[in-house]
Design a protein around this motif. Structure first.
Motif, PDB file in Angstrom:
ATOM      1  N   GLY A  86       0.730  -1.220   0.000  1.00 39.24           N
ATOM      2  CA  GLY A  86      -0.107   0.107   0.196  1.00 39.24           C
ATOM      3  C   GLY A  86       0.918   1.360  -0.073  1.00 39.24           C
ATOM      4  N   ALA A  87       0.302   2.324  -0.494  1.00 39.29           N
ATOM      5  CA  ALA A  87       1.060   3.760  -0.694  1.00 39.29           C
ATOM      6  C   ALA A  87       1.519   4.073   0.857  1.00 39.29           C
ATOM      7  CB  ALA A  87       0.106   4.585  -1.311  1.00 39.29           C
ATOM      8  N   LYS A  88       1.083   4.209   2.001  1.00 40.16           N
ATOM      9  CA  LYS A  88       1.567   4.944   3.040  1.00 40.16           C
ATOM     10  C   LYS A  88       2.642   3.923   3.559  1.00 40.16           C
ATOM     11  CE  LYS A  88       0.338   6.528   7.638  1.00 40.16           C
ATOM     12  NZ  LYS A  88      -0.739   6.928   8.771  1.00 40.16           N
ATOM     13  N   ARG A  89       2.300   2.660   3.774  1.00 45.49           N
ATOM     14  CA  ARG A  89       3.324   1.689   4.222  1.00 45.49           C
ATOM     15  C   ARG A  89       4.842   1.939   3.273  1.00 45.49           C
ATOM     16  NH1 ARG A  89      -0.985  -1.282   4.933  1.00 45.49           N
ATOM     17  NH2 ARG A  89      -1.631  -1.522   7.145  1.00 45.49           N
ATOM     18  N   THR A  90       4.560   1.992   1.895  1.00 47.89           N
ATOM     19  CA  THR A  90       5.694   1.953   1.188  1.00 47.89           C
ATOM     20  C   THR A  90       6.226   3.373   1.286  1.00 47.89           C
ATOM     21  OG1 THR A  90       4.634   0.601  -0.377  1.00 47.89           O
ATOM     22  CG2 THR A  90       6.574   1.863  -1.218  1.00 47.89           C
TER      23      THR A  90
END
Length: 423
Positions: A75-79
């Motif tokens: 997912g965007a936030k974790r990456t």
């Protein structure tokens, strides 16, 4: 929503990501002003110092093959957070190092973090911005331009205190951005579909994509010969180098966003690229002749920003338009090939000078860019097809624009698509 309100009426999460984008894009030219200082103070050779670009860009190139797969699984936030943490750790470690070998190694880790961050930064802005997709693009482009221009200036200012300053500066600024993003950016979850790690390499079987990628590799050889090696023969101080590359960055930003589309509308993609590549080759040839003249070299470096801004935008746009695969996959393939050339060029320049003269790397760079024109000419029909696709009714959709902007620095267009289609 107006351009002004798009920039001033956004949630805190958007400003946090935009601030991190500015700092991330600073990394492109941040170390330029301190390259001669690193050589002198660490008793290193020029080819060793240029490995700061090589390790950073080669790792970024290889990471392009896996960033899509990683972001589609986490997912965007974790990456985004993983990328920021890696940048902070490795930038601080580089600033604390006592040898050029250690700095080069930590700069490679920085490159991995930067690739992961850039892969999802636009997607994060799109998910939180007010004013629709256009407002998000304005913010992203503003951050991109400000970062490219400010990197050398801030690198010069901090480098005057110590060569460690730019590295610690990035670590501190990214730490602030990390806290703000963890605190204020909502988690959009994982995309519905996962990307294959092997897809970018398989995509290079397409002739148009491979041809344009090879042209970009040759062009990047010239670009990063200038960016990574020109500071040495110029003989300028840290502040002076910072100002020269600041002016260069302003022109890159302006012609990427404003100049390239204006020329493309009037001349078409192919002719604009031929002219821009030709002008850049002449500029590099002038550097090869007057390599030790600081005034002429400074003017040539600044002027190179015009051609580089045009080339970056239009070659990327052409690749994204004609590729038969998903644009996130095409972006990874293209980024992998072109950054390999950019990463090897500065190191090769240092080694070449050891065995010949300071003029030779720039002459080779000029020939490489001229060769890129020949490669582009072999894909003239592909470029014409790109123009037709660009002007086809209905082709200029929100996702098209997202992918072109994201792909300029290896963004994960697929992540943007997931957000657009679910909003």
């Amino acid at each position: 929503m107006s351009t002004r309100s798009s920039l001033t009426s956004q949630p805190a999460a958007v400003y946090a990501v935009a601030f991190a984008c500015v700092v991330s894009f600073m990394g492109i030219g941040l170390v330029d002003p301190i390259l001669p200082a690193l050589r002198d103070q660490l008793d290193a050779t020029e080819s060793q110092v240029t490995l700061l670009f090589t390790s950073y860009l080669v790792v970024t190139a290889v990471a392009m093959l896996v960033t899509g797969a990683i972001s589609s699984r986490f997912g965007a936030k974790r990456t985004l957070v993983i990328g920021l943490v890696l940048i902070i750790v490795f930038a601080a470690a580089a600033g604390s190092s006592g040898s050029i070998e250690a700095i080069v190694a930590f700069r490679a880790g920085w490159g991995l973090g930067n690739a992961l961050f850039i892969a999802t930064s636009l997607a994060a802005i799109v998910s939180s911005a007010r004013g629709g997709f256009a407002g998000a693009i304005i913010l992203y482009e503003a951050a991109l331009g400000l970062g490219i221009a400010a990197g050398p200036l801030i690198g010069g200012a901090l480098g005057n205190l110590s060569w460690r300053g730019p590295f610690y500066g990035v670590a501190v600024l990214m730490s602030i951005a990390l806290v703000a993003i963890v605190w204020r950016l909502p988690d959009t979850g994982r995309p519905a579909h996962s990307s294959s790690i092997t897809a970018p390499l398989r995509a290079l079987r397409h002739r148009g994509l491979l041809t344009l990628s090879i042209a970009a590799l040759l062009y990047n050889w010239g670009f990063f010969t200038m960016l990574g090696y020109a500071p040495f023969p110029m003989g300028l101080g840290i502040t002076q180098l910072g100002l020269v590359f600041f002016a260069w960055g302003l022109l890159v930003a302006f012609f990427s966003v404003v100049g390239a589309p204006w020329l493309q509308d009037r001349l078409g993609t192919a002719l604009t690229l031929y002219l821009a590549f030709g002008a850049f080759a002449l500029d590099l040839a002038a550097m090869a002749i007057w390599t030790t003249d600081a005034v002429i070299m400074s003017c040539c470096v600044i002027a190179a920003g015009i051609a580089i801004g045009i080339n970056n935008t239009l070659t990327t746009q052409a690749v994204m338009t004609v590729s038969p695969v998903e644009r996130s996959v095409a972006s990874a393939s293209y980024g992998f090939v072109r950054f390999i050339g950019g990463g090897l060029a500065p190191f090769a320049a240092g080694r070449i000078v050891q065995h010949s003269s300071v003029h030779v790397p720039f002459a080779i760079a000029a020939v490489a860019v001229l060769a890129a024109i020949g490669v582009l000419a072999s894909a003239h029909r592909t470029l014409a097809e790109a123009d037709r696709e660009l002007h086809h009714p209905g082709a200029d959709t929100e996702s098209d624009v997202a992918e072109e902007v994201a792909d300029e620095f290896g963004g994960a267009a697929g992540a943007v698509d997931e957000i657009i289609h679910t909003r």
